[in-house]
Scaffold this motif. Sequence first.
Motif, mmCIF file in Angstrom:
data_model
loop_
_atom_site.group_PDB
_atom_site.id
_atom_site.type_symbol
_atom_site.label_atom_id
_atom_site.label_comp_id
_atom_site.label_asym_id
_atom_site.label_seq_id
_atom_site.Cartn_x
_atom_site.Cartn_y
_atom_site.Cartn_z
ATOM 1 N N GLU A 10 0.777 -1.292 0.081
ATOM 2 C CA GLU A 10 -0.044 0.011 -0.117
ATOM 3 C C GLU A 10 0.939 1.340 0.072
ATOM 4 O O GLU A 10 0.482 2.127 -0.756
ATOM 5 C CB GLU A 10 -0.877 -0.064 1.157
ATOM 6 N N ARG A 13 2.309 1.754 -3.410
ATOM 7 C CA ARG A 13 1.296 2.243 -4.209
ATOM 8 C C ARG A 13 1.099 3.641 -4.201
ATOM 9 O O ARG A 13 1.018 4.507 -5.161
ATOM 10 C CB ARG A 13 -0.100 1.276 -4.236
ATOM 11 N N LEU A 14 0.855 4.160 -2.809
ATOM 12 C CA LEU A 14 0.728 5.485 -2.585
ATOM 13 C C LEU A 14 1.790 6.330 -3.161
ATOM 14 O O LEU A 14 1.637 7.437 -3.699
ATOM 15 C CB LEU A 14 0.416 5.938 -1.256
ATOM 16 N N GLU A 15 3.117 5.993 -2.940
ATOM 17 C CA GLU A 15 4.533 6.641 -3.498
ATOM 18 C C GLU A 15 4.392 6.552 -4.970
ATOM 19 O O GLU A 15 4.714 7.532 -5.344
ATOM 20 C CB GLU A 15 5.763 5.744 -2.970
ATOM 21 N N ARG A 16 3.897 5.326 -5.609
ATOM 22 C CA ARG A 16 3.956 5.403 -7.076
ATOM 23 C C ARG A 16 2.895 6.598 -7.687
ATOM 24 O O ARG A 16 3.240 7.464 -8.499
ATOM 25 C CB ARG A 16 3.658 4.258 -7.766
ATOM 26 N N GLU A 17 1.686 6.502 -6.703
ATOM 27 C CA GLU A 17 0.939 7.631 -7.197
ATOM 28 C C GLU A 17 1.319 9.307 -7.110
ATOM 29 O O GLU A 17 0.988 9.767 -7.824
ATOM 30 C CB GLU A 17 -0.586 7.243 -6.470
ATOM 31 N N ARG A 18 1.944 9.306 -5.988
ATOM 32 C CA ARG A 18 2.335 10.661 -5.749
ATOM 33 C C ARG A 18 3.469 11.140 -6.804
ATOM 34 O O ARG A 18 3.464 12.033 -7.354
ATOM 35 C CB ARG A 18 3.133 10.787 -4.452
ATOM 36 N N GLU A 20 3.709 9.955 -9.643
ATOM 37 C CA GLU A 20 2.969 10.053 -10.995
ATOM 38 C C GLU A 20 2.321 11.480 -11.169
ATOM 39 O O GLU A 20 2.444 12.178 -12.210
ATOM 40 C CB GLU A 20 1.880 8.949 -11.220
ATOM 41 N N LYS A 21 1.534 11.865 -9.916
ATOM 42 C CA LYS A 21 0.868 13.148 -10.051
ATOM 43 C C LYS A 21 2.017 14.148 -10.347
ATOM 44 O O LYS A 21 1.868 15.041 -10.954
ATOM 45 C CB LYS A 21 0.322 13.296 -8.726
#
Length: 179
Positions: A10, A13-18, A20-21
């Motif tokens: 998790e 995943r949050l780090e990848r989303e950050r 990517e943003k």
Amino acid sequence: QQKLEQERLEKDRLERERLEKERLEAEEERRGVQAGQQKQPVLPKEEPKITVESVETMVAPLKTRTHYDILQCSSTASRTELKRAYLSLAKETHPDALFQYGIENTAETERRFGEVSRAWKVLGDPTSRRRYDRQLQAKGISTKAGSMFENWVMGAAKAMDEALAKAEDNLEDGSGKKP
């Protein structure tokens, strides 16, 4: 064990989303600049604090004081003019003269008298003066360069203060309040 693995996944995943943003925002900003769009100016969080002291602090390493500056004479001054300037400054800075006038002798006053004495020692002797002038010429130092540069910086600081005050007034007039 499985719970720790899920938490780690998790977090990943949050780090990848950050990331990517952030990448998308940077890409969007880059595209906007390429398309000729201008970014809106951002007001500073604090008013710049430009004072005489801060300018002098910034300029100090750039200023070069020559022996002529110390004796407050031109580099074209005659030996007589240099001697007159030295004697006048020596009367103001000599520890005995200061004591006579009731002024306390401090490290600063001793340093100042030492500067005046060294300047006269070099400039009072024609041979050492010629050598000193050649050294200044080789370094490309003008006796007035330091003060000219300082005056320029002080003028720029004053102009900046005036421009900031005018911009602040315009902001107040346009919106009725300060940002």
